[in-house]
Design a protein around this motif. Structure first.
Motif, PDB file in Angstrom:
ATOM      1  N   SER B  84     -70.458  44.156 -59.794  1.00 37.78           N
ATOM      2  CA  SER B  84     -70.779  43.203 -60.867  1.00 37.78           C
ATOM      3  C   SER B  84     -71.852  42.199 -60.439  1.00 37.78           C
ATOM      4  CB  SER B  84     -69.528  42.434 -61.303  1.00 37.78           C
ATOM      5  OG  SER B  84     -69.043  41.645 -60.240  1.00 37.78           O
ATOM      6  N   GLN B  85     -72.180  42.187 -59.169  1.00 39.46           N
ATOM      7  CA  GLN B  85     -73.223  41.306 -58.678  1.00 39.46           C
ATOM      8  C   GLN B  85     -74.586  42.009 -58.601  1.00 39.46           C
ATOM      9  OE1 GLN B  85     -70.959  40.063 -55.110  1.00 39.46           O
ATOM     10  NE2 GLN B  85     -70.957  37.985 -55.958  1.00 39.46           N
ATOM     11  N   THR B  86     -74.636  43.240 -59.061  1.00 37.66           N
ATOM     12  CA  THR B  86     -75.927  43.899 -59.243  1.00 37.66           C
ATOM     13  C   THR B  86     -76.707  43.123 -60.295  1.00 37.66           C
ATOM     14  OG1 THR B  86     -75.145  46.086 -58.626  1.00 37.66           O
ATOM     15  CG2 THR B  86     -77.056  45.981 -60.100  1.00 37.66           C
ATOM     16  N   SER B  87     -77.886  42.652 -59.939  1.00 35.23           N
ATOM     17  CA  SER B  87     -78.622  41.765 -60.827  1.00 35.23           C
ATOM     18  C   SER B  87     -79.990  41.479 -60.229  1.00 35.23           C
ATOM     19  CB  SER B  87     -77.851  40.441 -61.000  1.00 35.23           C
ATOM     20  OG  SER B  87     -78.443  39.615 -61.969  1.00 35.23           O
ATOM     21  N   VAL B  88     -80.772  40.735 -60.979  1.00 30.89           N
ATOM     22  CA  VAL B  88     -82.006  40.175 -60.434  1.00 30.89           C
ATOM     23  C   VAL B  88     -81.767  38.682 -60.216  1.00 30.89           C
ATOM     24  CG1 VAL B  88     -84.472  39.811 -60.732  1.00 30.89           C
ATOM     25  CG2 VAL B  88     -83.392  41.870 -61.670  1.00 30.89           C
ATOM     26  N   TYR B  89     -82.044  38.240 -59.025  1.00 31.30           N
ATOM     27  CA  TYR B  89     -81.772  36.853 -58.648  1.00 31.30           C
ATOM     28  C   TYR B  89     -83.087  36.087 -58.547  1.00 31.30           C
ATOM     29  CZ  TYR B  89     -77.044  38.376 -57.699  1.00 31.30           C
ATOM     30  OH  TYR B  89     -75.774  38.869 -57.840  1.00 31.30           O
ATOM     31  N   PHE B  90     -83.110  34.942 -59.191  1.00 26.94           N
ATOM     32  CA  PHE B  90     -84.302  34.102 -59.172  1.00 26.94           C
ATOM     33  C   PHE B  90     -83.992  32.765 -58.527  1.00 26.94           C
ATOM     34  CE2 PHE B  90     -87.521  36.353 -61.447  1.00 26.94           C
ATOM     35  CZ  PHE B  90     -86.840  37.234 -62.270  1.00 26.94           C
ATOM     36  N   CYS B  91     -84.886  32.375 -57.654  1.00 32.56           N
ATOM     37  CA  CYS B  91     -84.869  31.031 -57.100  1.00 32.56           C
ATOM     38  C   CYS B  91     -85.843  30.184 -57.915  1.00 32.56           C
ATOM     39  CB  CYS B  91     -85.303  31.079 -55.645  1.00 32.56           C
ATOM     40  SG  CYS B  91     -85.483  29.461 -54.862  1.00 32.56           S
ATOM     41  N   ALA B  92     -85.492  28.923 -58.112  1.00 34.95           N
ATOM     42  CA  ALA B  92     -86.387  28.003 -58.801  1.00 34.95           C
ATOM     43  C   ALA B  92     -86.355  26.653 -58.103  1.00 34.95           C
ATOM     44  CB  ALA B  92     -85.987  27.855 -60.275  1.00 34.95           C
ATOM     45  N   ILE B  93     -87.429  25.923 -58.271  1.00 40.23           N
ATOM     46  CA  ILE B  93     -87.502  24.588 -57.694  1.00 40.23           C
ATOM     47  C   ILE B  93     -87.989  23.608 -58.749  1.00 40.23           C
ATOM     48  CG2 ILE B  93     -87.988  25.515 -55.389  1.00 40.23           C
ATOM     49  CD1 ILE B  93     -90.896  24.650 -55.734  1.00 40.23           C
ATOM     50  N   SER B  94     -87.634  22.353 -58.563  1.00 37.67           N
ATOM     51  CA  SER B  94     -88.192  21.318 -59.430  1.00 37.67           C
ATOM     52  C   SER B  94     -88.302  20.025 -58.647  1.00 37.67           C
ATOM     53  CB  SER B  94     -87.372  21.129 -60.702  1.00 37.67           C
ATOM     54  OG  SER B  94     -86.108  20.578 -60.410  1.00 37.67           O
ATOM     55  N   GLU B  95     -89.289  19.238 -59.048  1.00 39.43           N
ATOM     56  CA  GLU B  95     -89.499  17.962 -58.389  1.00 39.43           C
ATOM     57  C   GLU B  95     -88.493  16.937 -58.892  1.00 39.43           C
ATOM     58  OE1 GLU B  95     -93.351  15.236 -57.233  1.00 39.43           O
ATOM     59  OE2 GLU B  95     -93.412  16.474 -59.028  1.00 39.43           O
ATOM     60  N   LYS B  96     -88.163  17.063 -60.175  1.00 43.76           N
ATOM     61  CA  LYS B  96     -87.243  16.123 -60.787  1.00 43.76           C
ATOM     62  C   LYS B  96     -86.182  16.904 -61.530  1.00 43.76           C
ATOM     63  CE  LYS B  96     -90.937  12.767 -61.581  1.00 43.76           C
ATOM     64  NZ  LYS B  96     -91.655  11.975 -62.614  1.00 43.76           N
ATOM     65  N   GLU B 109     -90.487  35.157 -57.667  1.00 39.90           N
ATOM     66  CA  GLU B 109     -90.690  36.413 -58.369  1.00 39.90           C
ATOM     67  C   GLU B 109     -89.437  37.279 -58.449  1.00 39.90           C
ATOM     68  OE1 GLU B 109     -95.363  37.057 -58.588  1.00 39.90           O
ATOM     69  OE2 GLU B 109     -94.308  38.401 -57.207  1.00 39.90           O
ATOM     70  N   GLY B 110     -88.352  36.816 -57.888  1.00 45.70           N
ATOM     71  CA  GLY B 110     -87.094  37.508 -58.061  1.00 45.70           C
ATOM     72  C   GLY B 110     -86.734  38.432 -56.915  1.00 45.70           C
ATOM     73  N   SER B 111     -85.438  38.634 -56.757  1.00 42.53           N
ATOM     74  CA  SER B 111     -84.904  39.589 -55.776  1.00 42.53           C
ATOM     75  C   SER B 111     -83.960  40.522 -56.511  1.00 42.53           C
ATOM     76  CB  SER B 111     -84.130  38.857 -54.669  1.00 42.53           C
ATOM     77  OG  SER B 111     -84.975  38.036 -53.913  1.00 42.53           O
ATOM     78  N   ARG B 112     -84.300  41.800 -56.507  1.00 39.52           N
ATOM     79  CA  ARG B 112     -83.485  42.779 -57.222  1.00 39.52           C
ATOM     80  C   ARG B 112     -82.439  43.330 -56.263  1.00 39.52           C
ATOM     81  NH1 ARG B 112     -83.988  45.478 -61.948  1.00 39.52           N
ATOM     82  NH2 ARG B 112     -86.068  44.564 -62.262  1.00 39.52           N
ATOM     83  N   LEU B 113     -81.159  43.092 -56.598  1.00 40.40           N
ATOM     84  CA  LEU B 113     -80.051  43.529 -55.745  1.00 40.40           C
ATOM     85  C   LEU B 113     -79.243  44.595 -56.472  1.00 40.40           C
ATOM     86  CD1 LEU B 113     -78.231  43.174 -53.218  1.00 40.40           C
ATOM     87  CD2 LEU B 113     -76.942  41.483 -54.540  1.00 40.40           C
ATOM     88  N   THR B 114     -79.025  45.692 -55.804  1.00 38.42           N
ATOM     89  CA  THR B 114     -78.177  46.763 -56.325  1.00 38.42           C
ATOM     90  C   THR B 114     -77.000  46.937 -55.378  1.00 38.42           C
ATOM     91  OG1 THR B 114     -80.088  47.886 -57.288  1.00 38.42           O
ATOM     92  CG2 THR B 114     -78.070  49.179 -57.001  1.00 38.42           C
TER      93      THR B 114
END
Lengths: 117, 116
Positions: B84-96, B109-114
């Motif tokens: 169930s953790q098969t997915s595309v994982y995205f990291c994001a950042i923000s200053e505020k 740009e994402g990490s595709r995990l199978t």
């Protein structure tokens, strides 16, 4: 509580015709609203944002959105579609300051825009 | 483009194995986030960080842990991966962050995990 609903999962238009992607939101206070775009196999990129200034917001690549409080809507439009606009679009509402100042964003489920030549 | 690097970009693993995804930023932004993207669900927040060693749970945190020992790195760990953790994982950042600011996120740009 905040929520966002994108009314169409898929929209198809012909190149040169107008684009309308619909978004309704629910918020217990004056929200901040955003549209993000995701091209295939890429991360998301901010198109435009509304943060309680002008209700008509202009973004990149000719897109704009109008905040309508009475209709709780924030629809995304573009007068003339281009092939490069084919992507997935996400409407996003700020969840505000819960649990501190982190301000989680609530994403809609996305609308995939196809552009036919 | 914001300096955000995710690694690995693609990974196939088996059920029950541990997995760590790394997000590295060069922007010195305070806030970092891990999202997962699944068809029909949009993006859902897993965990976020508001400073070094300061993290909190998001909407779908069960089965995930995070760590942030340096401003530039935010690690997402699946202690025992499930299908169930098969997915595309995205990291994001923000200053505020928070309701009264721009809320603009910059995404990797994402990490595709199978998980098989």
């Amino acid at each position: 509580a905040q929520s966002v609903t994108q009314l169409d999962s898929h929209v198809s238009v012909s190149e040169g015709t107008p684009v309308l992607l619909r978004c309704n939101y629910s918020s217990s206070y004056s929200p901040s609203l955003f549209w993000y775009v995701q091209h295939p196999n890429k991360g998301l990129q901010l198109l435009l944002k509304y943060t309680s200034a002008a209700t008509l917001v202009k973004g990149i690549n000719g897109f704009e959105a109008e905040f309508k409080k009475s209709e709780t809507s924030f629809h995304l439009t573009k007068p003339s579609a281009h092939m490069s606009d084919a992507a997935e679009y996400f409407c996003v509402v700020s969840a505000g300051n819960y649990g501190g100042s982190q301000g989680n964003l609530i994403f809609g489920k996305g609308t995939k825009l196809s552009v036919k030549p | 483009d914001a300096g955000i690097t995710q690694s690995p970009r693609h990974k196939v693993t088996e059920t029950g194995t541990p997995v760590t995804l790394r997000c590295h930023q060069t922007e010195n932004h305070r806030y970092m986030y891990w999202y997962r993207q699944d068809p029909g669900h949009g993006l859902r927040l897993i965990h976020y960080s508001y400073g070094v060693k300061d993290t909190d749970k998001g909407e779908v945190s069960d089965g995930y842990s995070v760590s942030r020992s340096k401003t530039e790195d935010f690690l997402l760990t699946l202690e025992s991966a499930t299908s169930s953790q098969t997915s595309v994982y995205f990291c994001a950042i923000s200053e505020k962050a928070g309701h009264t600011n721009t809320g603009e996120l910059f995404f990797g740009e994402g990490s595709r995990l199978t998980v098989l």
